[in-house]
Write a protein that holds these residues in place. Sequence first.
Motif, PDB file in Angstrom:
ATOM      1  N   GLN A   1       0.833  -1.191   0.000  1.00  0.00           N
ATOM      2  CA  GLN A   1       0.000   0.000   0.000  1.00  0.00           C
ATOM      3  C   GLN A   1       0.870   1.243   0.000  1.00  0.00           C
ATOM      4  OE1 GLN A   1      -3.051   0.371   2.926  1.00  0.00           O
ATOM      5  NE2 GLN A   1      -4.117  -1.490   2.316  1.00  0.00           N
ATOM      6  N   GLN A   2       0.293   2.299  -0.587  1.00  0.00           N
ATOM      7  CA  GLN A   2       1.013   3.574  -0.652  1.00  0.00           C
ATOM      8  C   GLN A   2       1.385   4.049   0.744  1.00  0.00           C
ATOM      9  OE1 GLN A   2       2.323   5.214  -2.872  1.00  0.00           O
ATOM     10  NE2 GLN A   2       2.455   7.338  -2.320  1.00  0.00           N
ATOM     11  N   ASN A   3       2.650   4.390   0.924  1.00  0.00           N
ATOM     12  CA  ASN A   3       3.154   4.911   2.201  1.00  0.00           C
ATOM     13  C   ASN A   3       4.320   5.831   1.886  1.00  0.00           C
ATOM     14  OD1 ASN A   3       3.742   5.376   4.877  1.00  0.00           O
ATOM     15  ND2 ASN A   3       4.818   3.432   5.159  1.00  0.00           N
ATOM     16  N   SER A   4       4.029   7.132   1.809  1.00  0.00           N
ATOM     17  CA  SER A   4       5.046   8.090   1.387  1.00  0.00           C
ATOM     18  C   SER A   4       6.258   8.047   2.299  1.00  0.00           C
ATOM     19  CB  SER A   4       4.458   9.511   1.369  1.00  0.00           C
ATOM     20  OG  SER A   4       3.455   9.599   0.388  1.00  0.00           O
ATOM     21  N   LEU A   5       7.425   8.054   1.689  1.00  0.00           N
ATOM     22  CA  LEU A   5       8.668   8.010   2.441  1.00  0.00           C
ATOM     23  C   LEU A   5       9.063   9.410   2.892  1.00  0.00           C
ATOM     24  CD1 LEU A   5      10.564   5.528   0.123  1.00  0.00           C
ATOM     25  CD2 LEU A   5       9.622   5.037   2.375  1.00  0.00           C
TER      26      LEU A   5
ATOM     27  N   GLN B   1       6.346   7.699  -6.237  1.00  0.00           N
ATOM     28  CA  GLN B   1       6.912   6.638  -5.408  1.00  0.00           C
ATOM     29  C   GLN B   1       6.243   5.296  -5.688  1.00  0.00           C
ATOM     30  OE1 GLN B   1       7.003   7.543  -1.221  1.00  0.00           O
ATOM     31  NE2 GLN B   1       8.005   9.526  -1.522  1.00  0.00           N
ATOM     32  N   GLN B   2       4.937   5.337  -5.912  1.00  0.00           N
ATOM     33  CA  GLN B   2       4.219   4.091  -6.160  1.00  0.00           C
ATOM     34  C   GLN B   2       4.663   3.445  -7.466  1.00  0.00           C
ATOM     35  OE1 GLN B   2       2.855   2.482  -4.039  1.00  0.00           O
ATOM     36  NE2 GLN B   2       0.816   1.717  -4.483  1.00  0.00           N
ATOM     37  N   ARG B   3       4.922   4.239  -8.487  1.00  0.00           N
ATOM     38  CA  ARG B   3       5.390   3.679  -9.748  1.00  0.00           C
ATOM     39  C   ARG B   3       6.759   3.017  -9.572  1.00  0.00           C
ATOM     40  NH1 ARG B   3       2.676   8.256 -11.683  1.00  0.00           N
ATOM     41  NH2 ARG B   3       4.529   9.577 -11.811  1.00  0.00           N
ATOM     42  N   VAL B   4       7.611   3.628  -8.739  1.00  0.00           N
ATOM     43  CA  VAL B   4       8.917   3.027  -8.477  1.00  0.00           C
ATOM     44  C   VAL B   4       8.757   1.693  -7.748  1.00  0.00           C
ATOM     45  CG1 VAL B   4      11.106   3.328  -7.253  1.00  0.00           C
ATOM     46  CG2 VAL B   4      10.080   5.264  -8.465  1.00  0.00           C
ATOM     47  N   ARG B   5       7.798   1.623  -6.820  1.00  0.00           N
ATOM     48  CA  ARG B   5       7.558   0.364  -6.108  1.00  0.00           C
ATOM     49  C   ARG B   5       7.096  -0.737  -7.059  1.00  0.00           C
ATOM     50  NH1 ARG B   5       5.242   4.053  -2.187  1.00  0.00           N
ATOM     51  NH2 ARG B   5       6.475   4.061  -0.266  1.00  0.00           N
TER      52      ARG B   5
ATOM     53  N   LEU C   1      -3.537   3.750  -5.935  1.00  0.00           N
ATOM     54  CA  LEU C   1      -3.705   4.911  -5.072  1.00  0.00           C
ATOM     55  C   LEU C   1      -2.711   6.007  -5.452  1.00  0.00           C
ATOM     56  CD1 LEU C   1      -4.234   3.350  -1.521  1.00  0.00           C
ATOM     57  CD2 LEU C   1      -5.961   4.350  -3.030  1.00  0.00           C
ATOM     58  N   SER C   2      -3.170   7.240  -5.416  1.00  0.00           N
ATOM     59  CA  SER C   2      -2.344   8.420  -5.687  1.00  0.00           C
ATOM     60  C   SER C   2      -1.968   8.561  -7.155  1.00  0.00           C
ATOM     61  CB  SER C   2      -1.062   8.427  -4.834  1.00  0.00           C
ATOM     62  OG  SER C   2      -1.375   8.369  -3.466  1.00  0.00           O
ATOM     63  N   LEU C   3      -2.503   7.721  -8.024  1.00  0.00           N
ATOM     64  CA  LEU C   3      -2.193   7.820  -9.444  1.00  0.00           C
ATOM     65  C   LEU C   3      -3.377   8.427 -10.190  1.00  0.00           C
ATOM     66  CD1 LEU C   3      -0.515   4.377 -10.213  1.00  0.00           C
ATOM     67  CD2 LEU C   3       0.566   6.502  -9.481  1.00  0.00           C
ATOM     68  N   ASP C   4      -3.088   9.321 -11.144  1.00  0.00           N
ATOM     69  CA  ASP C   4      -4.157   9.855 -11.975  1.00  0.00           C
ATOM     70  C   ASP C   4      -4.580   8.795 -12.987  1.00  0.00           C
ATOM     71  OD1 ASP C   4      -2.252   9.867 -14.042  1.00  0.00           O
ATOM     72  OD2 ASP C   4      -1.789  11.992 -13.748  1.00  0.00           O
ATOM     73  N   LEU C   5      -5.654   9.095 -13.732  1.00  0.00           N
ATOM     74  CA  LEU C   5      -6.235   8.103 -14.628  1.00  0.00           C
ATOM     75  C   LEU C   5      -5.222   7.605 -15.658  1.00  0.00           C
ATOM     76  CD1 LEU C   5      -8.727   6.540 -15.509  1.00  0.00           C
ATOM     77  CD2 LEU C   5      -9.379   8.505 -16.924  1.00  0.00           C
ATOM     78  N   GLN C   6      -4.427   8.508 -16.198  1.00  0.00           N
ATOM     79  CA  GLN C   6      -3.447   8.113 -17.205  1.00  0.00           C
ATOM     80  C   GLN C   6      -2.444   7.124 -16.638  1.00  0.00           C
ATOM     81  OE1 GLN C   6      -1.268  11.359 -18.958  1.00  0.00           O
ATOM     82  NE2 GLN C   6       0.234  10.023 -19.945  1.00  0.00           N
TER      83      GLN C   6
END
Length: 295
Positions: free
Chosen positions: A101-105, A164-168, A187-192
């Motif tokens: 799950q998204q967890n900002s560093l 960060q999520q894309r890197v994960r 989560l946290s990603l736009d539609l594109q």
Amino acid sequence: MDRREALAPLSRPDSGAQPDSGPPAISLRGAALAYGERVLWQGMDLDVRPEEFLAVLGPNGSGKTSLLRILLGRQPLTAGQVSVLGRPPDRARGLVGYVPQQNSLPAHTLLRARDMVRLGLDGHRWGLPITPGAVRRRVDELLDSVGALPYADTPIGRLSGGEQQRVRIAQALATDPRVLLCDEPLLSLDLQHQRTVIRLVDRRRRAAGTAVVFVTHEINPVLGPADRVLYLAAGGFRVGPPEEVMTTEVLSQLYGTHVDVVRVRGRVVVVGAPDAATDAHHSARPNGGRTPWAH
């Protein structure tokens, strides 16, 4: 309404829209999860085949993340059996990719995006190392595939949550996993970028025969690639093709109250799912917590 009906899958464990007839990548038999007297689900018989895309939906507190933890060998079942690639989950970890799950560093984290992906590629290896040139090419390829190459050398703490999520996701794919577990990767990603991630996961599972378990709050982005849906709610579950699970009748049985499932311009919308019992802030919403979900 007989609550036992809500516990029964729509299809047998070895039936439904499953791309591969070989041994299952994931198998659960008589699986149950409970916290004290609160039963999240029980009597679950489920096979996930190689190349299958299983979307897991349900309200907060229904055990979606716990299911992934069980498949990772980090949490035991309350009852029943589970195997991943024919072995106990804790013995299959090297063959399983995981997007948490998204967890900002923290902003002061200096590890670069490419360093994070490289850890997924060779951070666990023993013996002869991969040549530096090959590692860099593979890392760049992974970052580019999720749209993260422009900030490959940026400290991870300075990236947005979506970046960060894309890197994960790139890190999870680094070891060519045979099973990919995704916990709310959109989560946290736009539609594109949601579409980019889904295309990447879909392309990966088709090209490499990777089994995908994809936890999400919204069905619409994954309606195309999802072979089946596992819907967890109110102590029960249903599993089957999306068009069979995402119906007024099925979700009303699961929740024990009337739930409307409507389709608007190709989107599935769930109205009236009462998840106040597992997500307390819903009780403050109007209409008695009867909240429309844009599944």
